[in-house]
Each structure stands twice: as structure tokens, then as C-alpha cells.
Design a protein around this motif. Structure first.
Motif, PDB file in Angstrom:
ATOM      1  N   LEU A  70       8.324  -4.515   7.266  1.00 50.22           N
ATOM      2  CA  LEU A  70       6.884  -3.325   7.086  1.00 50.22           C
ATOM      3  C   LEU A  70       5.451  -3.943   7.171  1.00 50.22           C
ATOM      4  O   LEU A  70       4.879  -3.042   7.603  1.00 50.22           O
ATOM      5  N   TYR A  94      -8.764   0.921   2.796  1.00 47.00           N
ATOM      6  CA  TYR A  94      -7.750   1.539   2.093  1.00 47.00           C
ATOM      7  C   TYR A  94      -6.156   0.864   2.293  1.00 47.00           C
ATOM      8  O   TYR A  94      -5.612  -0.041   1.725  1.00 47.00           O
ATOM      9  N   PHE A  95      -6.409   1.503   3.261  1.00 46.46           N
ATOM     10  CA  PHE A  95      -4.630   0.841   4.380  1.00 46.46           C
ATOM     11  C   PHE A  95      -4.793  -0.859   4.240  1.00 46.46           C
ATOM     12  O   PHE A  95      -4.011  -1.090   3.940  1.00 46.46           O
ATOM     13  N   ALA A  97      -6.140  -2.546   2.811  1.00 47.42           N
ATOM     14  CA  ALA A  97      -5.621  -2.985   1.245  1.00 47.42           C
ATOM     15  C   ALA A  97      -4.259  -3.642   0.864  1.00 47.42           C
ATOM     16  O   ALA A  97      -3.879  -3.911   0.868  1.00 47.42           O
ATOM     17  N   LEU A  98      -3.978  -1.878   1.322  1.00 42.68           N
ATOM     18  CA  LEU A  98      -2.539  -1.341   0.733  1.00 42.68           C
ATOM     19  C   LEU A  98      -1.772  -2.819   1.625  1.00 42.68           C
ATOM     20  O   LEU A  98      -0.563  -3.104   1.378  1.00 42.68           O
ATOM     21  N   HIS A  99      -1.875  -3.059   2.898  1.00 47.85           N
ATOM     22  CA  HIS A  99      -1.618  -4.649   3.544  1.00 47.85           C
ATOM     23  C   HIS A  99      -2.041  -5.324   3.901  1.00 47.85           C
ATOM     24  O   HIS A  99      -1.124  -6.491   4.006  1.00 47.85           O
ATOM     25  N   GLY A 100      -2.196  -5.848   2.133  1.00 47.07           N
ATOM     26  CA  GLY A 100      -2.721  -6.919   2.213  1.00 47.07           C
ATOM     27  C   GLY A 100      -4.406  -7.812   2.677  1.00 47.07           C
ATOM     28  O   GLY A 100      -3.990  -9.184   2.887  1.00 47.07           O
ATOM     29  N   ARG A 103     -10.386  -9.227   2.647  1.00 41.85           N
ATOM     30  CA  ARG A 103     -11.727  -8.734   2.932  1.00 41.85           C
ATOM     31  C   ARG A 103     -12.478  -8.879   3.991  1.00 41.85           C
ATOM     32  O   ARG A 103     -13.698  -8.532   4.543  1.00 41.85           O
TER      33      ARG A 103
ATOM     34  N   GLY B   3      -3.578 -10.334  -2.105  1.00 44.02           N
ATOM     35  CA  GLY B   3      -3.287  -9.455  -1.457  1.00 44.02           C
ATOM     36  C   GLY B   3      -2.525  -8.561  -2.145  1.00 44.02           C
ATOM     37  O   GLY B   3      -2.919  -7.183  -2.303  1.00 44.02           O
ATOM     38  N   GLY B   6      -6.228  -7.328  -4.146  1.00 48.48           N
ATOM     39  CA  GLY B   6      -6.884  -5.882  -3.149  1.00 48.48           C
ATOM     40  C   GLY B   6      -5.901  -4.432  -3.245  1.00 48.48           C
ATOM     41  O   GLY B   6      -6.618  -3.777  -3.254  1.00 48.48           O
ATOM     42  N   VAL B   7      -4.652  -4.838  -3.123  1.00 45.27           N
ATOM     43  CA  VAL B   7      -3.487  -3.662  -3.599  1.00 45.27           C
ATOM     44  C   VAL B   7      -4.477  -2.819  -5.062  1.00 45.27           C
ATOM     45  O   VAL B   7      -4.689  -1.370  -4.372  1.00 45.27           O
ATOM     46  N   ALA B  10      -7.951  -1.280  -4.942  1.00 49.66           N
ATOM     47  CA  ALA B  10      -7.675  -0.430  -3.439  1.00 49.66           C
ATOM     48  C   ALA B  10      -7.265   1.267  -4.852  1.00 49.66           C
ATOM     49  O   ALA B  10      -7.398   2.267  -4.265  1.00 49.66           O
ATOM     50  N   LEU B  97       1.907   7.128   2.336  1.00 54.54           N
ATOM     51  CA  LEU B  97       1.216   5.730   3.358  1.00 54.54           C
ATOM     52  C   LEU B  97       1.120   4.605   2.139  1.00 54.54           C
ATOM     53  O   LEU B  97       1.368   3.631   2.568  1.00 54.54           O
ATOM     54  N   THR B 100       4.911   3.389   1.875  1.00 55.00           N
ATOM     55  CA  THR B 100       4.752   2.313   3.315  1.00 55.00           C
ATOM     56  C   THR B 100       4.302   0.734   3.349  1.00 55.00           C
ATOM     57  O   THR B 100       4.462   0.122   3.986  1.00 55.00           O
ATOM     58  N   SER B 101       3.860   0.786   2.223  1.00 57.00           N
ATOM     59  CA  SER B 101       3.094  -0.340   1.875  1.00 57.00           C
ATOM     60  C   SER B 101       4.185  -1.447   1.934  1.00 57.00           C
ATOM     61  O   SER B 101       5.164  -1.624   1.492  1.00 57.00           O
ATOM     62  N   PRO B 102       3.682  -3.239   2.565  1.00 55.66           N
ATOM     63  CA  PRO B 102       4.712  -4.226   1.987  1.00 55.66           C
ATOM     64  C   PRO B 102       4.789  -4.492   0.775  1.00 55.66           C
ATOM     65  O   PRO B 102       5.949  -5.546   0.923  1.00 55.66           O
ATOM     66  N   PHE B 103       4.073  -3.866   0.369  1.00 52.55           N
ATOM     67  CA  PHE B 103       4.669  -4.789  -1.441  1.00 52.55           C
ATOM     68  C   PHE B 103       5.050  -3.371  -2.009  1.00 52.55           C
ATOM     69  O   PHE B 103       5.913  -2.965  -1.760  1.00 52.55           O
ATOM     70  N   LEU B 108       2.801  -1.486  -6.446  1.00 52.62           N
ATOM     71  CA  LEU B 108       1.688  -0.601  -6.373  1.00 52.62           C
ATOM     72  C   LEU B 108       2.082   0.684  -7.177  1.00 52.62           C
ATOM     73  O   LEU B 108       1.472   1.483  -7.563  1.00 52.62           O
TER      74      LEU B 108
END
Lengths: 233, 263
Positions: A70, A94-95, A97-100, A103, B3, B6-7, B10, B97, B100-103, B108
Motif C-alpha cells: 500500500l 492528513y494524507f 500522516a496516514l502514510h507515515g 513532517r 510514523g 504521526g497517524v 493526524a 482514504l 487504505t493507509s499502509p498502517f 487506525l
């Protein structure tokens, strides 16, 4: 993707779907409504998991190493997935951060990504204030932010006017020419070029897999498509 | 590790922003328990006599009795609100959205749960502050010792919201949640009346109230406000939280769960 089957209860959605797309290729996944395109996109993005078959994204097995797979995938969904009350920059952050993503350096990266799509001057505007074409461009920018190797777009031009459709289609072709692997799901034949890789999906099965020009022969693509699927393109 | 952090930042930050943008939601969350406290309790204080029961060491007014139940009510409504916004996100597409995060999906969802719990706690403290302005106060340290109880209770009710968001397919069906989840949970609990009062009318009702997870949240908060840990309530709340999180995690699993449906 190899040997993929998927059912919704008793309704078969995909039957033995297999294909391979090389990097630097614009691959159009063409199919009428209900052909199974959105199911295929859900499987590729792991919103759904197929009981059988194998999906690899940039060499990573989606079932066994979903995080790596992913992480290499950029997606533009058919349905808008933006937070309208946030600015363009906030949506992209936001996106990220969701992808790690780290920053440090992110603001510059966001600016550079938006700049490529001519959107940098809109970065601090609320998404609600953007028109349909700009929102789509923003979603495209967002899908590229983490520099994926594979870009997946599910009917990305739905609801756009002719100029916006043409601009986005041309831009994604350029991205493929620059080395990105692109899978573009659509039911509109005029978005497909003769040099594109073409996959035709109908009733959950792959009907054709090859270069568009070779597949359509002397017929316009829309006529060929109509003759194969029995429905309007 | 940054990471993962950060998730969390966010997702929780987005929940907070969404809450700030919906000022009417904040006022509704505040007005609801205040109406119960200042109107309902005022009318009922003469009708309901309360004996001295733990954790209280003296006779208390009815308003004082129902404060913990109303704190839990804020958590309950916010848990349901969070569930509603998950269903909304699914209908509007923004859930895609997130998922589909890799975490990992459990992380999540847990981040989302933490964000919603933080907002619940903010609302509870605002309610307690307004109640104090009207002279309904708790022991001073109680405002601090109640925090862990609010966290655990908020997580449990937020996890319930996560589970429900799997079963509620469309926003229109949310009225059913109000009728079949919120009202029974609230009224069949010790929020408005002590359980011994209930047993005077019906042993069956008493047993149902005693088994209700919401009762355990109320009692956990009640004891914590008076600087005591109700270990039985704590154990039940933690156990329910673990079970509900496991069900939510299963429900959102792409291979098995309720998300496997067309559309």
C-alpha cells in the motif's frame, strides 16, 4: 494480479482475473458499468480481500506484506474523498500522516507536488471553494505525494467538463511516460490512446489484454468495445 | 515509531477539528446533561429519597447523585456520535482514504477511538464546570481522580460506537440506534436511580441494570469522583472494552467483516 476470484454472496463479481502491468505504462481498464472495475479497485487497495488469487504491487505481495504494497500505491477513488472543511494543504498533510511521512520538509514537498499540477496558489484555500476540476487535480496531487510506483485511478474524470477531463487524462499519460505504472479504470473510450495498454473487463472477466491499437484493429475503439460488450461505451 | 505517532496525531487532530467546526454539536452535548441536571433532577429531588450508599458518606441531593450518570451519558452520546460520523465517512468516501493507509487497520481504528474519547472527556469537564457554577460540586481532587475512569469509560463506549458503525449500513438507520441502544442503556442503569431502588420494583429489572455495561461505567465514574476505585466496575469496563475492540477489529477486517458488501 493472478487467478483472482471474488463473490458478493451468491453473485460472482470477478472470475479468474489475471494481468500484469509494467512500469512506465498507462494501462486503461475499460469496462461497462457493473463489469467489476470498482471491485477490482477495492481489491487492489485492500478494502476487500479475495479468498483466492494473488496481487502484487511493485513486487510486494498485498496479502503478506500489505504495508509495503500500500505504501507504493497512489489512489484516486471514483467517489471524492476530500475533507471539504479543510484547506488543500491540510488535506494533503492528513494524507501524508496516514502514510507515515516525515513532517520535516513536508510543506516543501506539498508545494512541489501541487506545483506540478498548477495548484500551488490554491494550497491555503478550503477545498469547499474549489471547483470539480480543481478538486480532482488536488486528489491526483495527493495520490502522488508519497511518490508511489503505482498509480490507480477509478473513473477519475466522472462529473468533469471536457477541458478538465482532457487535462487530467493528458497529465496522467505524462506521468506514465515519466516511469509511473498507471492503472486507469474507465468506461469512456475517448480517454484511451492507441499506444496504451488496454484491459477490457466485462461481467467479471478479462475479455482483452494488449495494446489498444492492436486490439481495436481498423475499428474505432468505441465500436469495437460495443461489439464485444453488447452495451454502450 | 514517529510514523505511528504521526497517524495518531493526524486522526485525533482531525476529529478535534471536526468537533470545533461543529459548534452546535458542542452545545447539544452540553445542554443535554444540563437539562437533566437542572430541570429533571430539580423536579425529581422531592420524589426520590436516597439512602446513604457507597461511595457517599452522608445524605446527598438528587442532583449530586445523577452527576456521574450524566458524565457517562456524555460519553455514551459522544460514542454514538462517533459511530454516526464513521457511517457518514463511509457514505461520503473519506473512510476509504483512512482504510487504505499502509498502517494496520486496528491502529487506525484505535487512533480514531482515542480521538473521540479525548473529545468526550473535554465535554465531560465542561459539563462538570457548568454544574459547579450552579453549586453542584464534587470533592476537589475528585475532578482529577475521575480522569482515568473517564478514559476507560470513554474507550468502552467509543468501541461500542465502532461496533455499531459496522452494523448500521446507512445514516437513515441511525434513529434505530437511538431507540435500541442509547435509551435502553441509559434508563436500564444506575445513572438516574440506585440499583436497590430498582430491585424494590422488579428483581429482573435490577438484574438487567446490574449486567448493563453502562451501569459499570456510571459506577466507575461515581466512585472515582469520590477518590475511590470500584474494582468490580473497572474490571467489567476493561473486559467489555477489550471484547468490543476485538469485535470492531473483526468487523473492519477486509477479509471477513461487515465491510465485505457491494458498494
Amino acid at each position: 494480479m493472478a487467478g483472482l476470484h471474488f463473490d458478493y454472496g451468491s453473485k460472482q463479481a470477478l472470475r479468474d482475473v489475471s494481468f500484469d502491468i509494467q512500469s512506465g505504462t498507462f494501462c486503461a481498464l475499460l469496462g461497462p458499468n457493473g463489469a467489476g472495475k470498482s471491485t477490482l479497485v477495492s481489491l487492489l487497495t485492500r478494502l476487500l480481500v479475495a479468498p483466492t488469487g494473488k496481487i502484487s504491487v511493485a513486487g510486494h505481495d498485498l496479502r503478506h506484506t500489505p504495508r509495503a504494497a500500500l505504501g507504493e500505491l497512489g489512489v484516486v477513488f471514483q467517489q471524492p474523498t476530500l475533507d471539504l472543511s479543510l484547506t488543500v494543504r491540510q488535506n494533503l498533510s492528513y494524507f501524508a500522516a496516514l502514510h507515515g511521512m516525515d513532517r520535516a520538509g513536508l510543506p516543501k514537498r506539498i508545494d512541489a507536488t501541487l506545483d506540478r499540477l498548477g495548484m500551488v496558489e490554491r494550497a491555503d484555500e478550503k477545498v469547499r471553494a474549489l471547483n470539480g476540476g480543481h478538486r480532482r487535480r488536488m486528489e491526483l496531487a495527493r495520490s502522488l505525494l508519497h511518490e508511489p510506483k503505482v498509480l490507480l485511478l477509478d473513473e477519475p474524470t466522472v462529473g468533469l467538463d471536457a477541458a478538465a477531463r482532457s487535462a487530467i487524462t493528458a497529465h496522467v499519460h505524462e506521468l506514465a511516460a515519466d516511469g509511473l505504472c498507471v492503472l486507469w479504470a474507465t468506461h469512456l473510450t475517448d480517454e484511451v490512446r492507441d499506444t496504451d495498454h488496454l484491459l477490457v473487463l466485462d461481467q467479471g472477466q478479462i475479455l482483452a489484454d494488449g495494446q489498444t491499437g492492436d486490439i481495436r484493429g481498423d475499428q474505432p475503439l468505441s465500436d469495437w468495445f460495443l461489439s464485444q460488450t453488447g452495451g454502450p461505451a | 515509531m514517529s510514523g505511528w505517532w504521526g497517524v495518531l496525531r493526524a486522526i485525533a487532530g482531525r476529529e478535534l477539528l471536526r468537533f470545533v467546526h461543529q459548534r452546535e454539536r458542542f452545545f447539544a452535548a452540553l445542554v443535554r446533561p444540563l437539562v437533566w441536571l437542572l430541570v429533571f433532577a430539580a423536579g425529581f429531588r422531592a420524589a426520590l429519597g436516597l439512602s446513604i450508599i457507597p461511595p457517599y458518606q452522608t445524605y446527598i441531593t438528587y442532583e449530586t447523585y445523577i452527576v456521574p450518570g450524566l458524565c457517562a451519558m456524555v460519553l455514551l452520546f459522544n460514542g454514538m456520535q462517533s459511530s454516526l460520523s464513521l457511517v457518514y465517512d463511509r457514505e461520503m468516501g473519506s473512510m476509504r482514504l483512512l482504510l487504505t493507509s499502509p498502517f494496520p487497520r486496528w491502529w487506525l481504528l484505535f487512533c480514531r477511538l482515542l480521538g473521540s474519547t479525548a473529545i468526550s472527556i473535554l465535554q465531560v469537564y465542561t459539563f462538570l464546570a457548568v454544574a459547579a457554577l450552579f453549586g453542584i460540586t464534587m470533592p476537589g481532587i475528585g475532578y482529577i481522580t475521575v480522569l482515568p475512569a473517564l478514559v476507560v469509560g470513554g474507550l468502552m463506549l467509543g468501541a461500542l460506537g465502532l461496533v455499531l458503525s459496522n452494523f448500521v449500513k446507512q445514516l437513515e438507520n441511525f434513529a434505530g440506534v437511538m431507540n435500541f441502544v442509547i435509551f435502553p442503556m441509559f434508563f436500564l442503569s444506575s445513572a438516574l436511580y440506585p440499583l436497590w431502588k430498582m430491585s424494590e420494583s422488579s428483581e429482573l429489572l435490577h438484574d438487567i441494570c446490574a449486567a448493563n455495561p453502562f451501569t459499570h461505567v456510571v459506577e466507575l465514574i461515581r466512585f472515582a469522583l469520590y477518590l475511590q476505585w470500584n474494582l468490580s466496575a473497572l474490571s467489567w469496563v476493561v473486559a467489555y472494552t477489550v471484547v468490543l475492540c476485538a469485535i470492531a477489529s473483526w468487523g473492519y477486517d477486509p477479509a471477513r467483516g461487515m465491510t465485505k458488501r457491494k458498494g
